[in-house]
Enzyme design. Structure first.
Site, PDB file in Angstrom:
ATOM      1  N   TYR A  80       7.320  -1.098  -1.583  1.00 12.50           N
ATOM      2  CA  TYR A  80       7.019  -1.677  -2.899  1.00 12.50           C
ATOM      3  C   TYR A  80       7.893  -2.911  -3.115  1.00 12.50           C
ATOM      4  O   TYR A  80       9.037  -2.957  -2.649  1.00 12.50           O
ATOM      5  CB  TYR A  80       7.260  -0.621  -3.998  1.00 12.50           C
ATOM      6  CG  TYR A  80       6.903  -1.117  -5.385  1.00 12.50           C
ATOM      7  CD1 TYR A  80       5.618  -1.582  -5.660  1.00 12.50           C
ATOM      8  CD2 TYR A  80       7.847  -1.140  -6.402  1.00 12.50           C
ATOM      9  CE1 TYR A  80       5.296  -2.059  -6.916  1.00 12.50           C
ATOM     10  CE2 TYR A  80       7.524  -1.609  -7.667  1.00 12.50           C
ATOM     11  CZ  TYR A  80       6.246  -2.073  -7.913  1.00 12.50           C
ATOM     12  OH  TYR A  80       5.920  -2.561  -9.152  1.00 12.50           O
TER      13      TYR A  80
ATOM     14  N   ILE B 254       5.721   8.452   2.586  1.00 13.07           N
ATOM     15  CA  ILE B 254       6.660   9.465   2.079  1.00 13.07           C
ATOM     16  C   ILE B 254       7.677   8.799   1.167  1.00 13.07           C
ATOM     17  O   ILE B 254       8.284   7.789   1.544  1.00 13.07           O
ATOM     18  CB  ILE B 254       7.402  10.123   3.275  1.00 13.07           C
ATOM     19  CG1 ILE B 254       6.417  10.902   4.152  1.00 13.07           C
ATOM     20  CG2 ILE B 254       8.534  11.020   2.785  1.00 13.07           C
ATOM     21  CD1 ILE B 254       7.017  11.384   5.456  1.00 13.07           C
TER      22      ILE B 254
ATOM     23  N   SER C 291      -3.243  10.782  -3.410  1.00 12.83           N
ATOM     24  CA  SER C 291      -2.266  10.211  -2.467  1.00 12.83           C
ATOM     25  C   SER C 291      -2.856   9.060  -1.671  1.00 12.83           C
ATOM     26  O   SER C 291      -4.010   9.140  -1.205  1.00 12.83           O
ATOM     27  CB  SER C 291      -1.814  11.261  -1.446  1.00 12.83           C
ATOM     28  OG  SER C 291      -1.207  12.352  -2.055  1.00 12.83           O
ATOM     29  N   ILE C 292      -2.030   8.031  -1.464  1.00 14.70           N
ATOM     30  CA  ILE C 292      -2.482   6.911  -0.636  1.00 14.70           C
ATOM     31  C   ILE C 292      -2.800   7.419   0.782  1.00 14.70           C
ATOM     32  O   ILE C 292      -3.810   7.053   1.375  1.00 14.70           O
ATOM     33  CB  ILE C 292      -1.416   5.787  -0.624  1.00 14.70           C
ATOM     34  CG1 ILE C 292      -1.201   5.255  -2.054  1.00 14.70           C
ATOM     35  CG2 ILE C 292      -1.836   4.657   0.300  1.00 14.70           C
ATOM     36  CD1 ILE C 292      -0.012   4.336  -2.235  1.00 14.70           C
TER      37      ILE C 292
ATOM     38  N   LYS D 195      13.577   1.295  -0.416  1.00 10.62           N
ATOM     39  CA  LYS D 195      12.518   0.452   0.146  1.00 10.62           C
ATOM     40  C   LYS D 195      13.105  -0.737   0.932  1.00 10.62           C
ATOM     41  O   LYS D 195      12.536  -1.151   1.942  1.00 10.62           O
ATOM     42  CB  LYS D 195      11.580  -0.051  -0.963  1.00 10.62           C
ATOM     43  CG  LYS D 195      10.742   1.054  -1.612  1.00 10.62           C
ATOM     44  CD  LYS D 195       9.922   1.836  -0.603  1.00 10.62           C
ATOM     45  CE  LYS D 195       8.894   2.758  -1.242  1.00 10.62           C
ATOM     46  NZ  LYS D 195       8.306   3.711  -0.283  1.00 10.62           N
TER      47      LYS D 195
ATOM     48  N   TYR E 162      12.674   1.236 -11.435  1.00 15.77           N
ATOM     49  CA  TYR E 162      12.411   1.643 -10.044  1.00 15.77           C
ATOM     50  C   TYR E 162      13.657   2.255  -9.393  1.00 15.77           C
ATOM     51  O   TYR E 162      13.567   2.971  -8.398  1.00 15.77           O
ATOM     52  CB  TYR E 162      11.853   0.483  -9.227  1.00 15.77           C
ATOM     53  CG  TYR E 162      11.042   0.954  -8.039  1.00 15.77           C
ATOM     54  CD1 TYR E 162       9.831   1.617  -8.225  1.00 15.77           C
ATOM     55  CD2 TYR E 162      11.488   0.754  -6.744  1.00 15.77           C
ATOM     56  CE1 TYR E 162       9.091   2.067  -7.137  1.00 15.77           C
ATOM     57  CE2 TYR E 162      10.755   1.194  -5.654  1.00 15.77           C
ATOM     58  CZ  TYR E 162       9.561   1.855  -5.858  1.00 15.77           C
ATOM     59  OH  TYR E 162       8.831   2.295  -4.784  1.00 15.77           O
TER      60      TYR E 162
ATOM     61  N   GLY F  13       2.240  12.524   4.697  1.00 19.21           N
ATOM     62  CA  GLY F  13       2.406  12.293   3.256  1.00 19.21           C
ATOM     63  C   GLY F  13       1.171  12.412   2.380  1.00 19.21           C
ATOM     64  O   GLY F  13       1.207  11.985   1.231  1.00 19.21           O
TER      65      GLY F  13
HETATM   66  P1  NAI Z   1       2.342  10.971  -3.229  1.00 18.04           P
HETATM   67  O1  NAI Z   1       3.209  11.741  -4.167  1.00 18.04           O
HETATM   68  O2  NAI Z   1       0.935  11.363  -3.133  1.00 18.04           O
HETATM   69  O3  NAI Z   1       2.997  10.986  -1.761  1.00 18.04           O
HETATM   70  C1  NAI Z   1       4.371  11.148  -1.506  1.00 18.04           C
HETATM   71  C2  NAI Z   1       4.469  12.137  -0.352  1.00 18.04           C
HETATM   72  O4  NAI Z   1       5.810  12.268   0.120  1.00 18.04           O
HETATM   73  C3  NAI Z   1       4.001  13.548  -0.744  1.00 18.04           C
HETATM   74  O5  NAI Z   1       2.956  13.956   0.109  1.00 18.04           O
HETATM   75  C4  NAI Z   1       5.228  14.395  -0.508  1.00 18.04           C
HETATM   76  O6  NAI Z   1       4.958  15.742  -0.154  1.00 18.04           O
HETATM   77  C5  NAI Z   1       5.901  13.599   0.602  1.00 18.04           C
HETATM   78  N1  NAI Z   1       7.290  13.993   0.812  1.00 18.04           N
HETATM   79  C6  NAI Z   1       8.277  14.075  -0.124  1.00 18.04           C
HETATM   80  N2  NAI Z   1       9.404  14.546   0.447  1.00 18.04           N
HETATM   81  C7  NAI Z   1       9.118  14.735   1.765  1.00 18.04           C
HETATM   82  C8  NAI Z   1       9.869  15.188   2.881  1.00 18.04           C
HETATM   83  N3  NAI Z   1      11.151  15.563   2.769  1.00 18.04           N
HETATM   84  N4  NAI Z   1       9.253  15.271   4.078  1.00 18.04           N
HETATM   85  C9  NAI Z   1       7.949  14.926   4.225  1.00 18.04           C
HETATM   86  N5  NAI Z   1       7.189  14.481   3.215  1.00 18.04           N
HETATM   87  C10 NAI Z   1       7.772  14.391   2.000  1.00 18.04           C
HETATM   88  O7  NAI Z   1       2.482   9.443  -3.703  1.00 18.04           O
HETATM   89  P2  NAI Z   1       2.033   8.044  -3.061  1.00 18.04           P
HETATM   90  O8  NAI Z   1       2.091   7.077  -4.151  1.00 18.04           O
HETATM   91  O9  NAI Z   1       0.783   8.212  -2.298  1.00 18.04           O
HETATM   92  O10 NAI Z   1       3.254   7.703  -2.104  1.00 18.04           O
HETATM   93  C11 NAI Z   1       3.121   7.369  -0.754  1.00 18.04           C
HETATM   94  C12 NAI Z   1       4.017   6.206  -0.389  1.00 18.04           C
HETATM   95  O11 NAI Z   1       3.533   5.024  -1.034  1.00 18.04           O
HETATM   96  C13 NAI Z   1       5.481   6.356  -0.802  1.00 18.04           C
HETATM   97  O12 NAI Z   1       6.316   5.823   0.209  1.00 18.04           O
HETATM   98  C14 NAI Z   1       5.546   5.477  -2.039  1.00 18.04           C
HETATM   99  O13 NAI Z   1       6.854   5.037  -2.330  1.00 18.04           O
HETATM  100  C15 NAI Z   1       4.639   4.346  -1.589  1.00 18.04           C
HETATM  101  N6  NAI Z   1       4.181   3.453  -2.649  1.00 18.04           N
HETATM  102  C16 NAI Z   1       3.599   3.985  -3.766  1.00 18.04           C
HETATM  103  C17 NAI Z   1       3.233   3.160  -4.801  1.00 18.04           C
HETATM  104  C18 NAI Z   1       2.686   3.737  -6.065  1.00 18.04           C
HETATM  105  O14 NAI Z   1       2.700   3.029  -7.105  1.00 18.04           O
HETATM  106  N7  NAI Z   1       2.182   4.971  -6.065  1.00 18.04           N
HETATM  107  C19 NAI Z   1       3.392   1.682  -4.724  1.00 18.04           C
HETATM  108  C20 NAI Z   1       3.969   1.221  -3.486  1.00 18.04           C
HETATM  109  C21 NAI Z   1       4.350   2.094  -2.497  1.00 18.04           C
END
Ligand code: NAI
Length: 285
Positions: free
Chosen positions: A150, A95, A21-22, A167, A160, A15
Site C-alpha cells: 500500500y 498477508i 479477500s484480494i 509495507k 495506517y 491469504g
Molecule cells: P484479508 O483480511 O482478506 O487478507 C489478509 C490475510 O492475511 C487473511 O487471509 C489472513 O488469514 C492472513 N494472515 C494473517 N495472519 C497470517 C499469518 N500469520 N499467516 C498466514 N496468513 C495470515 O484482506 P486483504 O485486504 O485481502 O489483504 C491482503 C493483502 O492486501 C494484505 O497484505 C494487505 O495489506 C494488502 N492490501 C490491502 C488493501 C486494502 O485496502 N484492503 C490495500 C493495499 C494492500
C-alpha cells in the site's frame, strides 16, 4: 473473459480468507486463465470454513501454514510441488495484520511486542517465503512472485500506523531478494500497490470508508477493485511480463501521482461550507 494466459501453470495463493479477500479474487481469475493452484492460510483462518468453498470451486488443495513459521512455509512449497506435479510458476503473498491497528494503539504509543508481530506477519513472512522456496528450489525458471502493498509505505496516511513500516520493509525485501533470485534463477519478484479495498483487513484500518472515498475522488480512473487487482496479478504471473522485477507497481487508478483533483477539491469546499456563518465568512481558525 479468459485469454489462457496461465494455461498449464502451477501457483500457490497465500491469504484468501473469504470472498472479499484480494487473494480469493486472484485465485478465481488464475483458475479462469488455466492455472492449477494450492491455497494456504493459517489453521485459524481454515477453521472459519469459508476457504473450502473456493477450494471446491477451483479444485485446489489447501495446506495450512502460519506465514511466520519458516518450517510450515517450507512444507507448503514441498507439498505443493507434489500435489501439482512440478515446480511452482507463481506465488501470491496476500498477508497482513497489525495488532496495534486492531487494538487502536496510535503510532506514538506502539506496543513493541505487537510491532514485532506486525512486521513478522506482514513483511518478514515474505522473506521467509522466498528463502524457503529458494532452499527447496520450488520455483520454476522465470517464475513470478507478487506481494500486495500500500502507498503508505512511501507517504504518510493517517491511521495506517505501523503497517506503513511493514509495507516499506515488504517492498525492500522484494528488491533485495529480487536481485538474488533473478540473478540465479530468473525468478521475478514484485509488489503491487493496491487502492484501498473493502476487505476484512482493509476494514481494520481507521476510517477506511473515508480513505476509500478520498482515494476514489483523487484517482482519475477511480479506485482499483479486488477484481481489477486480480486481472493485474494475472498479467504479472503470465509470460508477458518476464522482464519486470524488483518493482513496486502502483495499481491505484493513478492516485499515487496525483496532488489534488477537482473532485476532491469540490468535496473539500463542501466541507468548508459547514464552517461558514450566514454571511459566508469562514468561522474557524
Ligand atoms: P484479508 O483480511 O482478506 O487478507 C489478509 C490475510 O492475511 C487473511 O487471509 C489472513 O488469514 C492472513 N494472515 C494473517 N495472519 C497470517 C499469518 N500469520 N499467516 C498466514 N496468513 C495470515 O484482506 P486483504 O485486504 O485481502 O489483504 C491482503 C493483502 O492486501 C494484505 O497484505 C494487505 O495489506 C494488502 N492490501 C490491502 C488493501 C486494502 O485496502 N484492503 C490495500 C493495499 C494492500
Amino acid at each position: 473473459m479468459s485469454y489462457n494466459l496461465l494455461k498449464g501453470k502451477r501457483g500457490i495463493i497465500f491469504g484468501a480468507l473469504n470472498d472479499m479477500s484480494i487473494a480469493w479474487k486472484v485465485a478465481e481469475r488464475c483458475a479462469e486463465e488455466g492455472a492449477s493452484m494450492v491455497l494456504s492460510n493459517t489453521e485459524m483462518a481454515l477453521r472459519m470454513g469459508e476457504l473450502d468453498g473456493l477450494a471446491k470451486k477451483i479444485n485446489a488443495p489447501i495446506i495450512a501454514a502460519d506465514a511466520t513459521n519458516y518450517d510450515e512455509l517450507e512444507n507448503v512449497f514441498v507439498k505443493a510441488q507434489e500435489l501439482l506435479g512440478g515446480k511452482i510458476d507463481f506465488v501470491l503473498h496476500s498477508i497482513g495484520m497489525s495488532p496495534n491497528v486492531r487494538k487502536r494503539r496510535t503510532y506514538d504509543d506502539l506496543d513493541y511486542n505487537w510491532l514485532n508481530k506486525t512486521l513478522g506477519i506482514s513483511a518478514i513472512s515474505f522473506h521467509k517465503m522466498l528463502q524457503a522456496a529458494k532452499k527447496v528450489d520450488a520455483i520454476a525458471e522465470y517464475g513470478s512472485v507478487v506481494a500486495l502493498t500500500y502507498v503508505a509505505s512511501h507517504r504518510t496516511f493517517f491511521g495506517y500506523n505501523d503497517m506503513a513500516d511493514a509495507k516499506s520493509l515488504l517492498e525492500s525485501i522484494a528488491r533485495s531478494f529480487g536481485y538474488i533470485y533473478g540473478r540465479e534463477k530468473n525468478v521475478r519478484i514484485n509488489t503491487v500497490s493496491q487502492s484501498p479495498t473493502a476487505t476484512t483487513a482493509g476494514k481494520g484500518i481507521k476510517d477506511i470508508d473515508n480513505m476509500m472515498d478520498f482515494a476514489d475522488k483523487m484517482s482519475p480512473l477511480g479506485n482499483a477493485t479486488a477484481d481489477d487487482c486480480a486481472d493485474y496479478c494475472v498479467t504479472l504471473f503470465s509470460d508477458l511480463t518476464r522482464k519486470v522485477t524488483m518493482q513496486t507497481l502502483f495499481h491505484d487508478g493513478g492516485f499515487s501521482n496525483m496532488g489534488m483533483s477537482l473532485r476532491a477539491m469540490n468535496q473539500y469546499s463542501k466541507d468548508l461550507d459547514a464552517y461558514k456563518d450566514e454571511q459566508g465568512k469562514v468561522i474557524y481558525g
